[in-house]
Scaffold this motif. Structure first.
Motif, short mmCIF file in Angstrom:
data_model
loop_
_atom_site.label_atom_id
_atom_site.label_comp_id
_atom_site.label_asym_id
_atom_site.label_seq_id
_atom_site.Cartn_x
_atom_site.Cartn_y
_atom_site.Cartn_z
N GLN A 1 0.84 -1.22 0.00
CA GLN A 1 0.00 0.00 0.00
C GLN A 1 0.86 1.25 0.00
N ARG B 1 2.52 1.83 -3.36
CA ARG B 1 1.56 2.33 -4.36
C ARG B 1 1.42 3.86 -4.27
N ARG B 2 1.58 4.38 -3.06
CA ARG B 2 1.35 5.82 -2.84
C ARG B 2 2.52 6.71 -3.24
#
Ligand code: BGC
Ligand code: BGC
Length: 735
Positions: free
Chosen positions: A465, A468-469
């Motif tokens: 996660q 991805r950012r």
């Protein structure tokens, strides 16, 4: 003490006292009571302990001073103890592992680091270090490659000699110096299959041509002690090898100092099957020229009766005891039995700012940039959206296996380094996965507690996660430090599968991956090469590792390290080294029928990254090699020059490497051999001419008759940025 006084002392000592000088006791005896516990179990008496010549691995000014005081008071001739210990890449301020120090190609930096280590160790009461290790290494499966400068005889010799000079300073009488013990004599770096302590099979020629030169360089630099190796050579364990210790070490290399065994090696002569009992082991070791017995009871329990029974002449004992006394005298122990041991100096020196800075600079110089696609590095840590992910982000175990006196709490992890800088205080981090697979087999050390399955999945999810950012991911991977070092041979040198899984998962969501790789050995890193845009090898960088990595990633430091040992394509290539023979059927890519060549069907011959290789954030160009003449006689000297130009847009450091090839000799000659190297710092657009000298000396080898000579004929000279350079010229050596 004058030599005549020392002679008198020797003549006044009893046989028991002289034998005592030949005994080195393990430090833990001190903690566990004297003639009881382990000492008693070994059959040592109170008298053996009271007459011992040396202790291993005792450190600390207070401790060594007290022990020395008590010991000398009880000794009939008040002979001081010799304190030896493994100060391998630092005492409390830890420098990068020796393999990484090899990658600096910078003997001055290595020498300065050894001097720092010596000053801290000397203040802690240590007299001699068990370093340098000059064992040549060609097989990354062997865990001890981390302790070696690398795969090349010339580089290893320069680095080992620099360490000796750093430890010993200009004069052992000066403050802050310690003696140096070269190890492991000889050939310990070539165990079959890369398995530690295993048999070594080397022809006499290969031993002399490739393996001995680095030891020789260390001896020339002034080594005080030589340690024998655990392995057999020609089926004879080194501690029992007359030819090796007398003919080669003492006569050919002219070594005059003390010879010590490795840990318990005399007892191991029984298990090697060359001594039926301890008495026989004592006899053959002393005859071979072993002066000091490290931690076994073989000398202590047997030499006396062997002399009394007339099996050993007392003169042999005298010779060995003399060499021990000479060493103590060289260290001024008779006059200053505590040497530099000083609690105040300990406090001032250990981990002081100057030492930390030296460790950080050495680490920076040892980093090797293997890949940097799209110039993804350096990073702008202030402006770019970056995450640091991986089990090495928050790991303080950066010291390598031999930092026995260091405290991991003193080590700057990457996380600590990030937190200490305003621009990275809030940089997001995530562990991503554990360092080990739960099922990974690792012997001999306390494995970190493994998280349960749900935790593992959640940790991975969280990292993905995060990846991805952000725009770029710095993935900090590697092997656990306990996976290298002594007795840490591996049959698989890939990264743990949990880390590969993390790499793959991150790569699915973010293509801008920069890998920082921590390890004590070259690994099979094909998956990293495939998935990462940049790879920076940080090895095990020591106390200041985290700061050094962040400074390098940010471009405050521009990396210039070069591989001192190649990264193999895969484990099937091992052992591998660039300076191999040509064979009768060398494979080359243009060969039209690829089958009947010296090659693998399924993998290339070439390593993934060759010896001498390493990139910079800038780029360099080498002009063609210019020779001052294309013929020379043995008396002549010619020069080979190149101009190196910084063709990029920032200042950087390049290492010009000189390789030679002797095209035809009375025995087959390597495809190339490193003979010299020079580092050069250049600003953008700047050029510098670098000139190497070629004399007969660097053309010599062991000919058919095993004489060290040069032979007339053609030689190719190559000068370039790594061992694959084709930038060359040819000259003839004539009669
Ligand atoms: C190692 C040596 C080391 C010695 C003393 C041995 O196990 O092989 O390199 O110097 O122990 O600690
Ligand atoms: C092989 C030999 C064979 C010879 C003739 C060579 O390539 O190594 O074993 O006898 O060819 O066919």
């Amino acid at each position: 003490m004058k030599e005549t006084a020392l002679r008198t002392l020797l003549s006044e000592m009893t046989l028991e006292e002289k034998i005592g000088q030949l005994i080195q006791l393990p430090g833990y005896f001190q903690n566990e009571g004297m003639a009881t516990g382990p000492a008693g179990d070994m059959g040592l008496t109170q008298e053996d302990l009271q007459l011992a010549g040396s202790y291993l691995s005792i450190a600390g000014a207070e401790k060594t001073r007290k022990l020395q005081t008590d010991f000398m008071a009880n000794h009939p001739h008040h002979i001081p103890l010799l304190f030896m210990a493994d100060i391998i890449n630092g005492y409390r301020t830890v420098f990068p592992i020796p393999l990484a120090q090899g990658c600096t190609f910078d003997p001055d930096t290595v020498e300065a680091g050894a001097a720092v280590a010596a000053s801290e160790a000397a203040a802690a009461g240590i007299h001699v270090t068990f370093s340098p290790m000059a064992d040549l290494v060609r097989d990354a499966r062997w865990g001890r490659v981390m302790e070696s400068p690398g795969e090349d005889p010339c580089l290893n010799g320069r680095i080992a000699a620099a360490m000796v000079k750093g430890y010993r300073g200009k004069d052992l009488k000066e403050k802050g110096t310690i003696g140096a013990c070269l190890k492991h004599f000889a050939g310990y770096g070539a165990p079959e299959g890369g398995r530690d302590y295993n048999t070594v099979e080397l022809s006499c020629r290969t031993l002399k041509e490739d393996y001995l030169p680095a030891y020789s360089a260390a001896i020339k630099a002034g080594c005080d002690v030589v340690m024998t190796s655990f392995n057999t050579l020609d089926r004879i364990p080194s501690a029992a090898n007359d030819w090796l210790l007398k003919q080669v070490l003492r006569r050919e290399m002219d070594f005059r100092g003390m010879v010590i065994t490795d840990w318990n090696a005399l007892e191991e002569l029984l298990r090697h099957g060359i001594a039926a009992d301890q008495g026989e082991a004592a006899f053959i070791a002393l005859r071979a020229g072993v002066d000091m017995d490290m931690t076994s009871s073989v000398y202590a329990r047997n030499l006396k009766h062997l002399v009394e029974e007339g099996k050993i002449p007392e003169a042999w004992i005298d010779d060995s005891a003399w060499r021990v006394l000479m060493l103590k005298n060289k260290l001024s122990l008779f006059e200053t039995p505590f040497r530099d041991a000083d609690e105040k100096a300990e406090k001032e020196l250990i981990l002081c700012a100057a030492h930390r800075q030296a460790a950080r600079e050495c680490a920076e110089k040892s980093f090797v940039l293997l890949k940097n696609e799209e110039k993804i590095l350096p990073l702008n840590l202030t402006e770019e959206n970056i995450a640091f992910i991986g089990p090495y982000v928050n790991n303080q175990l950066l010291n390598g296996a031999w930092s026995v006196f260091a405290d991991d709490e003193d080590t700057i992890s990457l996380k600590k380094a990030l937190l200490a800088r305003p621009e990275t205080q809030n940089t997001p981090t995530a562990p991503g996965c554990p360092i080990h697979d739960p099922e990974q087999s690792v012997t001999g050390f306390q494995r970190p507690v493994q998280p349960d399955k749900t935790d593992i999945e959640n940790t991975l999810k969280e990292a993905v996660q995060l990846a991805r950012r952000v725009k770029k991911v710095v993935l900090c991977l590697g092997e656990h430090r306990e996976c290298t070092g002594e007795a840490a041979s591996r049959g698989d040198i890939t990264l743990p599968s949990c880390q590969i899984r993390l790499l793959n998962a991150v790569a699915e969501v973010n293509r801008n991956i920069i890998v920082v790789l921590f390890s004590g050995r070259p690994l099979d890193i094909r998956p990293l090469r495939e998935k990462a845009k940049a790879i920076l090898v940080a090895w095990l960088p020591g106390t200041e590792g985290g700061n050094a990595v962040v400074r390098t990633l940010s471009g405050e430091y521009n990396p210039g390290g070069k591989l001192s040992m190649c990264f193999p394509y895969s484990i099937g290539q091992l052992p591998i080294h660039y300076n191999h023979l040509n064979t009768g059927r060398p494979y080359h890519e243009e060969a039209d029928n690829g089958r009947f060549f010296s090659r693998y069907q399924d993998i290339p011959n070439e390593p993934l990254y060759p010896f001498g290789f390493g990139l910079s954030y800038t780029s360099f160009a080498f002009s063609p090699v210019k020779l001052s003449a294309d013929r020379m006689t043995r008396k002549d000297r010619i020069t080979a020059s190149v101009t190196v130009t910084n063709t990029g847009d920032r200042a950087g450091m390049e290492t010009a490497q000189l390789y030679l090839r002797d095209l035809a000799g009375s025995v087959a000659r390597p495809v190339r051999q490193l003979k010299d190297f020079r580092k050069v710092s250049l600003n953008p657009g700047e050029s510098r001419e670098i000139t190497f000298l070629i004399t007969e000396d660097i053309l010599k080898f062991y000919n058919l008759q095993m004489q060290y000579v040069s032979e007339p004929g053609a030689f190719d000279v190559f000068i370039g940025p790594d061992s694959r350079t084709e930038n060359g010229a040819r000259f003839m050596l004539t009669e």
